[in-house]
Design an enzyme around this catalytic site. Structure first.
Site, PDB file in Angstrom:
ATOM      1  N   LYS A  81      28.276 -28.634  27.435  1.00 31.75           N
ATOM      2  CA  LYS A  81      29.467 -29.459  27.239  1.00 31.75           C
ATOM      3  C   LYS A  81      29.124 -30.946  27.126  1.00 31.75           C
ATOM      4  O   LYS A  81      29.795 -31.694  26.411  1.00 31.75           O
ATOM      5  CB  LYS A  81      30.450 -29.216  28.384  1.00 31.75           C
ATOM      6  CG  LYS A  81      31.099 -27.841  28.348  1.00 31.75           C
ATOM      7  CD  LYS A  81      31.804 -27.573  27.021  1.00 31.75           C
ATOM      8  CE  LYS A  81      32.702 -26.354  27.084  1.00 31.75           C
ATOM      9  NZ  LYS A  81      33.380 -26.094  25.773  1.00 31.75           N
ATOM     10  N   TYR A 110      26.415 -24.471  31.461  1.00 32.58           N
ATOM     11  CA  TYR A 110      27.712 -24.863  30.890  1.00 32.58           C
ATOM     12  C   TYR A 110      27.831 -26.389  30.792  1.00 32.58           C
ATOM     13  O   TYR A 110      28.247 -26.933  29.766  1.00 32.58           O
ATOM     14  CB  TYR A 110      28.818 -24.288  31.765  1.00 32.58           C
ATOM     15  CG  TYR A 110      30.223 -24.553  31.299  1.00 32.58           C
ATOM     16  CD1 TYR A 110      30.760 -23.865  30.215  1.00 32.58           C
ATOM     17  CD2 TYR A 110      31.034 -25.475  31.970  1.00 32.58           C
ATOM     18  CE1 TYR A 110      32.073 -24.097  29.798  1.00 32.58           C
ATOM     19  CE2 TYR A 110      32.339 -25.701  31.565  1.00 32.58           C
ATOM     20  CZ  TYR A 110      32.851 -25.021  30.483  1.00 32.58           C
ATOM     21  OH  TYR A 110      34.146 -25.244  30.076  1.00 32.58           O
TER      22      TYR A 110
END
Length: 296
Positions: free
Chosen positions: A164, A160
């Site tokens: 991001k 993640y």
């Protein structure tokens, strides 16, 4: 009347959570909204219509090349134009690195990175064509969704966080490339209490403590949307290539990588020389920031 009156806006991942709040706030500010999600968005569309707004439901897979193209086309076909694209869709597959599977890695990278690239690519192509035809869209806007995990790091989120961080870099570079067409590209790094974060017990406890003490729901996803709506409006004409932290009532600019202390000489370094050089540089460097914005 609102700051987005008459604008046509796409919000991806808008069936619930932060995306739902974006769609509702854009509608309150006068926008016509395409509400995209693989899950049903009928309830959100009905909420917008109950507010007196206009909305269209869309279930295209935004990480699919043709699906993303169809999403952009559906907004233009239904509402006659596109003014703002908000890339919000995402998933979590949290695992410590030593336990993470390749499928958990790929799922997160796919929906976040590819799911930002594909809609942005097709929206940019539409706006470029309008520009070349002599009928440019007056204020095209793209708002992407990064995360504090990507900017500052968070244990258990190598997939993640990498995605991001990639979106933050994508934002900066896309802003440079698309500026000649009048397109602005910005991103937010939000923190809010949603289905994606409800398992973070420390964060939940903090939200509950602040609410009990002040009455303010600092974790509400609705707190994120005012900044996104402003970035997606005419008002943000001179803002591009920036990433903003946003949580509760707090907004700050997330500054990109900065070159810290350095050393140089007119010759190639010998590896052994660096035993003294690198520790000295690190002693003079600013520590990495944490999720809370403090030195690690």
């Amino acid at each position: 009347m609102g700051i987005c009156d008459g604008r046509v806006v796409i919000v991806t991942g808008a069936a619930g959570g932060i995306g739902r709040e974006h769609a509702l706030e854009f509608a309150r500010q006068g926008a016509k909204v395409v509400v995209n999600d693989l899950a049903s968005t009928d309830a959100v569309v009905e909420e917008i219509r109950a507010l007196g707004g206009e909305a269209q439901s869309n279930s295209d897979n935004i990480a699919d090349w043709d699906g993303a193209e169809n999403l952009i086309a559906s907004a233009v076909d239904h509402f006659g134009r596109l003014d703002t694209l908000v890339n919000n869709a995402g998933v979590l597959r949290d695992k410590m690195l030593v336990n993470m599977t390749v499928d958990q890695w790929d799922a997160v990278i796919h929906i976040h990175l590819r799911g930002t690239f594909c809609p942005t690519r097709h929206a940019a192509a539409y706006w470029r064509q309008q520009h070349k035809s002599g009928t440019p869209i007056a204020a095209p806007r793209i708002v992407n969704t990064s995360s504090p995990s990507g900017l500052y790091g968070n244990i258990g989120q190598t997939n993640y966080g990498a995605a991001k961080a990639g979106i933050a870099s994508f934002t900066v570079i896309a802003a440079e490339e698309l500026s000649r067409f009048g397109i602005t590209v910005n991103a937010i790094a939000p923190s809010a209490l949603t289905q994606m974060t409800e398992g973070l017990t420390g964060y939940v406890a903090m939200v509950e403590e602040v609410k009990a003490r002040t009455g303010f729901d600092v974790g509400s996803p609705a707190n994120i949307s005012p900044l996104v709506v402003w970035l997606g409006s005419d008002e943000s004409a001179n803002v591009t290539g920036r990433v903003f932290n946003v949580h509760g009532g707090s907004i700050s600019v997330a500054e990109t990588w900065v070159a810290g202390p350095g050393v140089s000489k007119d010759a190639r370094w010998e590896p052994a020389e660096l035993t003294e050089v690198i520790p000295d540089l690190l002693a003079r460097a600013r520590p990495n920031s944490t999720m809370a914005g403090t030195p690690r």
